[in-house]
Design an enzyme around this catalytic site. Structure first.
Site, mmCIF file in Angstrom:
data_model
loop_
_atom_site.group_PDB
_atom_site.id
_atom_site.type_symbol
_atom_site.label_atom_id
_atom_site.label_comp_id
_atom_site.label_asym_id
_atom_site.label_seq_id
_atom_site.Cartn_x
_atom_site.Cartn_y
_atom_site.Cartn_z
ATOM 1 N N ASP A 65 2.193 14.693 0.631
ATOM 2 C CA ASP A 65 1.181 15.513 0.965
ATOM 3 C C ASP A 65 0.268 15.378 2.085
ATOM 4 O OD1 ASP A 65 0.697 13.093 -0.816
ATOM 5 O OD2 ASP A 65 -1.317 14.039 -1.409
ATOM 6 N N ASP A 112 0.819 -1.262 0.064
ATOM 7 C CA ASP A 112 0.034 0.080 -0.023
ATOM 8 C C ASP A 112 0.906 1.230 -0.014
ATOM 9 O OD1 ASP A 112 -2.404 -1.725 0.147
ATOM 10 O OD2 ASP A 112 -1.834 -1.766 2.299
ATOM 11 N N HIS A 153 -3.874 -2.563 -6.183
ATOM 12 C CA HIS A 153 -3.045 -1.599 -6.961
ATOM 13 C C HIS A 153 -3.958 -0.666 -7.353
ATOM 14 C CE1 HIS A 153 0.806 -4.228 -7.543
ATOM 15 N NE2 HIS A 153 0.374 -4.039 -6.379
ATOM 16 N N ASN A 170 -4.938 -11.023 -3.343
ATOM 17 C CA ASN A 170 -4.653 -10.199 -2.193
ATOM 18 C C ASN A 170 -4.248 -8.782 -2.300
ATOM 19 O OD1 ASN A 170 -2.492 -11.383 -2.874
ATOM 20 N ND2 ASN A 170 -1.470 -11.805 -0.787
ATOM 21 N N ALA A 171 -3.527 -8.464 -3.529
ATOM 22 C CA ALA A 171 -3.082 -7.224 -3.659
ATOM 23 C C ALA A 171 -4.082 -6.265 -4.246
ATOM 24 C CB ALA A 171 -2.112 -7.476 -4.762
ATOM 25 N N ALA A 186 -7.529 -1.416 -0.127
ATOM 26 C CA ALA A 186 -8.195 -1.343 -1.368
ATOM 27 C C ALA A 186 -8.793 -2.646 -1.835
ATOM 28 C CB ALA A 186 -7.145 -0.876 -2.525
ATOM 29 N N THR A 187 -8.296 -3.761 -0.902
ATOM 30 C CA THR A 187 -8.838 -5.217 -1.435
ATOM 31 C C THR A 187 -10.160 -5.403 -0.394
ATOM 32 O OG1 THR A 187 -6.935 -6.107 -2.153
ATOM 33 C CG2 THR A 187 -8.420 -7.671 -1.785
HETATM 34 P P1 IMP Z 1 -2.774 -12.796 2.908
HETATM 35 O O1 IMP Z 1 -1.801 -12.223 1.860
HETATM 36 O O2 IMP Z 1 -4.123 -12.704 2.314
HETATM 37 O O3 IMP Z 1 -2.454 -14.129 3.473
HETATM 38 O O4 IMP Z 1 -2.575 -11.956 4.224
HETATM 39 C C1 IMP Z 1 -1.451 -11.991 5.104
HETATM 40 C C2 IMP Z 1 -1.104 -10.480 5.543
HETATM 41 O O5 IMP Z 1 -0.513 -9.739 4.477
HETATM 42 C C3 IMP Z 1 -2.362 -9.641 6.418
HETATM 43 O O6 IMP Z 1 -1.893 -9.083 7.261
HETATM 44 C C4 IMP Z 1 -2.562 -8.766 4.885
HETATM 45 O O7 IMP Z 1 -3.710 -7.811 5.588
HETATM 46 C C5 IMP Z 1 -1.367 -8.650 4.397
HETATM 47 N N1 IMP Z 1 -1.671 -8.028 2.906
HETATM 48 C C6 IMP Z 1 -1.844 -9.106 2.052
HETATM 49 N N2 IMP Z 1 -1.917 -8.543 0.713
HETATM 50 C C7 IMP Z 1 -1.878 -7.218 1.098
HETATM 51 C C8 IMP Z 1 -1.687 -5.819 0.179
HETATM 52 O O8 IMP Z 1 -1.553 -5.921 -0.831
HETATM 53 N N3 IMP Z 1 -1.726 -4.859 0.873
HETATM 54 C C9 IMP Z 1 -1.405 -4.610 2.170
HETATM 55 N N4 IMP Z 1 -1.345 -5.694 3.281
HETATM 56 C C10 IMP Z 1 -1.542 -6.916 2.619
HETATM 57 MG MG MG Z 2 -2.544 -2.402 -2.213
#
Ligand code: IMP
Ligand code: MG
Length: 340
Positions: A286, A16, A46, A43-44, A252-253
């Site tokens: 900012d 993030d 963007h 999980n991401a 965002a997810t």
């Molecule tokens: P997972 O990747 O869904 O197994 O989550 C494992 C940890 O990574 C958790 O604390 C999630 O909130 C964090 N996490 C996974 N993907 C992201 C991302 O894209 N941005 C921020 N945190 C993430």
């Molecule tokens: Mg993100």
């Protein structure tokens, strides 16, 4: 002789930090033949502003916004239905995603069963996208690869053939796009509060570029830190609540609030050194400026240091980074969600 060269974009904190924005910017200006996502899955999230409009992608790399072939690498896990839906939405928005998105045949898939395993609260507060179970099955050698999923067949490529393709006479120049960040890396992060993939430049190498041919490693960070998940992370100060509000620090997810704390310089230095960062983009300056709070942890286990104003904060941080990070050539402070 053909070569495959690459620049890598890597997040130095907990995700993030604005990789999507940085990749979008670089893809527009960098003569890349491919943009490759090298780790993680849906999980991401963007966030990308393209010609004034906001888009959030979870799997599709940001190359599609500039007509560049966009590959989901072998180190990723792919939820096929989500990917197809994302491609459809991008097609409808006019980006030719069906022509541009490709999936490495050795990527693994996230199944409905993987997602179902994560219903309800998970112990570490995952995004509940089936990411951990998909990587678990991959490493236990019981997973399913993209090449075995018929709905993905028209998108499949062999990453070796794709990058060393004869059609690219001068070879390929690849922009590698990471997901998550150093603090969530399965090896370097605060285990078990981590994601299940490697989120460093090592994962980019694994996607198919010789390490000697990585030109720039572009680190992305924020001048404060945020983390989403179930460990206690937030600092205790009203200005941090303001940073969360002004910076719209919500996932965002998943839409979850991101816990906020002050910049941790020793951890930033560590992440930059391990990744060999040559250029560092510090996003969201900012937000700090709007809130008017300038603080950082400057020593491990030390007190929070306060700075009187923005220039004294940025100058201190920059000097410290240049002194401590072997490969670092340039620090760029960015104050816009849309451009660098
Ligand atoms: P997972 O990747 O869904 O197994 O989550 C494992 C940890 O990574 C958790 O604390 C999630 O909130 C964090 N996490 C996974 N993907 C992201 C991302 O894209 N941005 C921020 N945190 C993430
Ligand atoms: Mg993100």
């Amino acid at each position: 002789m053909k070569t495959v060269t690459a620049d890598v974009v890597v997040d130095l904190q907990f995700g993030d930090c604005g990789k999507g924005k940085v990749v979008h910017h670089l893809a527009k200006n960098g003569n890349y033949t491919h943009v490759v996502r090298y780790n993680g899955g849906s999980n991401a999230g963007h966030t990308i502003y393209h010609e004034g409009k906001k888009y959030v992608t979870h799997l599709v790399p940001a190359g599609v916004f500039h007509g560049i072939m966009s590959v989901i690498g072998g180190g990723c896990v792919v939820d096929a239905d989500k990917l197809l839906h994302e491609i459809e939405l991008l097609d409808e928005a006019g980006f030719r995603a069906s022509d541009l998105v490709r999936v490495s045949k050795n990527a693994h898939v996230t199944t409905k069963e993987h997602v179902a395993e994560e219903t309800g609260e998970t112990k570490i507060g995952t995004t509940r996208t089936g990411n951990g179970p998909a990587y678990r099955d991959k490493h236990a050698r019981v997973g399913i690869r993209a090449e075995d999923v018929s709905s993905l067949s028209k998108f499949l490529i062999d990453p070796y053939e794709c990058f060393w393709d004869n059609r690219h006479e001068l070879g390929s120049h690849v922009l590698m796009e990471g997901a998550q960040g150093f603090g969530l890396d399965v090896d370097w992060g605060d285990y078990p509060f981590v994601s299940s993939s490697n989120c460093t430049v090592a994962a980019a190498v694994n996607a198919g570029v010789p390490p000697q041919n990585i030109a720039e490693v572009i680190g992305v960070a924020k001048p404060y830190v945020t983390y989403v998940g179930s460990k206690a992370f937030a600092g205790d100060h009203p200005d941090l609540t303001e940073i969360q509000r002004v910076g719209q620090e919500f996932g965002a997810t998943t839409g979850r609030p991101r816990q906020c704390n002050w910049l941790h310089l020793p951890e930033l230095v560590k992440a930059a050194n391990i990744n060999g960062v040559t250029k560092l983009v510090m996003n969201k300056l900012d937000v700090l400026e709007d809130v008017g709070a300038y603080r950082a942890f400057i020593k491990d286990g030390g007190e929070v240091q306060e700075f009187v104003d923005l220039p004294s904060f940025t100058k201190f941080v920059e000097n410290h980074l240049y002194e401590s990070c072997e490969q670092l050539e340039e620090v760029v402070w960015s104050s816009s969600p849309e451009k660098i």
